[in-house]
Design an enzyme around this catalytic site. Structure first.
Site, PDB file in Angstrom:
ATOM      1  N   ASP A   1      46.765  40.412  54.332  1.00 19.58           N
ATOM      2  CA  ASP A   1      45.398  39.602  53.528  1.00 19.58           C
ATOM      3  C   ASP A   1      45.067  38.538  54.316  1.00 19.58           C
ATOM      4  OD1 ASP A   1      43.754  38.501  51.664  1.00 19.58           O
ATOM      5  OD2 ASP A   1      45.280  38.396  49.978  1.00 19.58           O
TER       6      ASP A   1
ATOM      7  N   ASP B   1      37.331  40.081  45.346  1.00 21.18           N
ATOM      8  CA  ASP B   1      38.327  40.419  44.457  1.00 21.18           C
ATOM      9  C   ASP B   1      37.746  40.948  43.188  1.00 21.18           C
ATOM     10  OD1 ASP B   1      40.183  39.523  46.514  1.00 21.18           O
ATOM     11  OD2 ASP B   1      41.429  38.122  44.788  1.00 21.18           O
TER      12      ASP B   1
END
Ligand code: GLA
Length: 527
Positions: free
Chosen positions: A291, A352
């Site tokens: 990430d 997200d």
């Protein structure tokens, strides 16, 4: 007479002096380095540093969060009250977060107004779980110096030259499993992960294909003297946990960042890529989500980003264990063009997801631009499933699943599988819908047509059948029609409703179904 005059003059002078001094006093009071420490809902301590400079009522300066420095814009003080903005730019997008404050004795009371569309973009820091109201304390000069030095980004380490990495042969169909983030954030532990493993088996999830059990952010601890990564106190033995997961017929997934810190502020893999890959291999890890997060403060260009991902892919390769490699950089820098070359099996195409219809709808129906990049071994990832987390209706969750099946997306459940309702199970465990997702042809669906609030999406399946999704994004039930010529089909087709496991006879020319509000019908058409 004279005395009174002097007193009057002195008084006027004093008033003028005081008037001149008042803003200057506020300026001086506010100028300095301020610290806000908050505890996130996950129990994490996060510090934000405000370096403020105030002259003549105008505030300038910087806000620092975890290697991330942002300039203050439009700052001004009036009396005890002040405001300033922080502007974050991501490509075309601009998000403005306004902070309003009051000077309260030695402290500042700060209130943040979130920009439309939620918090700052992923990886920007400072967003998740920040309370609306915070208290700032002024730092003494020595302490301020130390803190600012610690928040400065580390020096840039050399990156490998770009090259096209060979396919690692994994993820021939989209990975399926479970990930801890959507439901549990960083509140994860060895004990609960073992319970999840048990539940994946007892609920039938494993047998339906959900085999990866992926730990997201929150497991990292500190490094030992040799720089080896260790888990935190909630994970006493990462290898033993892996053994347990494997003993249940599941696979073991883990999470890290190419940056110095993960998005939640845990230790990242920066400068330890190969060493971390070796640790993962030794623990038996089968999946890595990598990430971007704080890597953005070190690397700035698209080339650097690709090279940073390539670096870890090479690290994994050298560690010698097959590990599915999931790039998570929110769809930046046209990742579809190079994700596979950098060794990726999966790459995120969006920021997200949230557990709302608006978020899921925006992401799910926005994926057709990515379709051309998806293929066996290399999948677009519109983020993990929210099914069963409570923010959408069961109808909407069915639409979520229908879309993700058509989009050949990884299917990573994000709910508490230890306590699933029958409705949630029905959505996650429908074998015909999963079969569409896992189809061997590996071709992602695209939008076939759109008519107001209704849409048709379709993908070809191995053996010549078509999976067709009829969607209704509107607030009232609607009839949705697909013309068979639009699908490249002629003559009669057999129609099967995958959700209902029901044959619906044959059709010629077109197929029409009534679809409920926010609903989906997922058909399989064969000739
Ligand atoms: C980013 C990712 C999420 C999750 C969190 C963890 O926001 O996009 O999927 O991994 O970080 O902090």
């Amino acid at each position: 007479m004279l005395g009174a005059e002097v007193i009057r003059l002195a008084g006027a002078f004093l008033v003028a002096w005081a008037l001149m001094q008042a803003p200057a006093a506020t300026d001086a009071k506010l100028t300095g380095v301020w610290s806000v420490v908050i505890t996130t809902p996950d129990g994490q301590q996060r510090e934000t540093i405000y370096e403020l400079k105030v002259v003549g009522g105008k505030i300038t300066g910087k806000v620092y969060t975890m290697f991330n420095a942002q300039d203050i814009a439009d700052g001004k003080v009036e009396g005890e009250n002040f405001t300033f903005a922080i502007v974050t730019r991501m490509g075309e997008q601009e998000r403005r977060m306004v902070t309003e404050g009051t000077i309260a004795g030695d402290e500042l009371k700060l209130k943040r107004r979130m920009p439309a569309g939620g918090g700052p973009p992923p990886g920007a820091g400072g967003g998740k779980g920040m309370p609306a109201e915070m208290t700032a304390r002024k730092l003494a000069p020595e302490e301020a110096k130390k803190k600012l030095a610690a928040l400065a980004p580390p020096p840039k380490l050399p990156l490998p030259e770009l090259r096209d990495l060979p396919d690692n042969g994994l993820a021939r169909t989209p990975p399926m499993g479970w990930n801890s983030w959507n439901k549990f954030r960083t509140k994860i532990s060895d004990a609960m992960i073992r319970e999840i493993a048990d539940a994946l088996v007892s609920s039938g999830m494993r047998d339906a294909g959900y085999v990866y059990l992926n730990l997201d952010d929150g497991w990292h601890g500190t490094r030992d003297a040799q720089g080896n990564i260790r888990a935190n106190e909630r994970f006493p033995d990462m290898k033993a946990l892996g053994d347990y997961i494997h003993s249940k017929g599941l696979k073991y997934g883990i999470y890290s960042s190419p940056g110095p810190k993960t998005c939640a502020g845990f230790e990242g893999s920066y400068g330890h890529e190969e060493q971390d890959a070796r640790s993962y291999a030794a623990w038996g890890v089968d999946y890595l989500k990598y990430d971007w997060c704080s890597a953005r403060v070190v690397y700035t260009t698209a080339e650097e980003q690709r090279a940073a991902y390539q670096k870890m892919a090479t690290g994994i390769q050298r560690a010698g264990r097959p590990i599915v490699y999931a790039l998570c950089q929110y769809g930046q820098n046209a990742v579809g063009e190079w994700g596979a070359k950098a060794g990726g099996n999966v790459w995120r195409t969006t920021g997200d997801i949230r557990d709302t219809w608006a978020s899921m709808e925006r992401i799910g129906f926005g994926q057709d631009v990515w379709a051309k990049y998806s293929r066996a071994g290399h999948w677009n990832d519109p983020d993990m499933l929210e099914i069963g987390n409570g923010g959408m209706t069961d109808v909407e969750y069915k639409t979520h699943m229908s879309l993700w099946a058509l989009l050949a997306s990884p299917l990573l459940a994000g709910n508490d599988v230890r306590q699933m309702s029958e409705a949630t199970k029905a959505v996650l465990l429908n074998r015909e819908v999963i079969a569409v997702n896992q189809d061997k042809l590996g071709q992602q669906a695209q939008r076939v047509s759109q008519d107001g609030k209704t849409e048709v999406w379709a993908r070809p399946l191995a053996g010549g059948a078509k999976a067709v999704g009829l969607f209704n994004r509107g607030e009232e039930p609607a009839k949705v029609t697909v013309r068979l010529t639009e699908l490249g089909l002629k003559g009669k087709v057999k129609v099967r409703d995958t959700w209902a496991h029901a044959d619906k006879g044959t059709a010629e020319g077109e197929v029409t179904q009534t679809v409920e509000s926010h609903g989906a019908v997922l058909l399989r058409l064969t000739q």
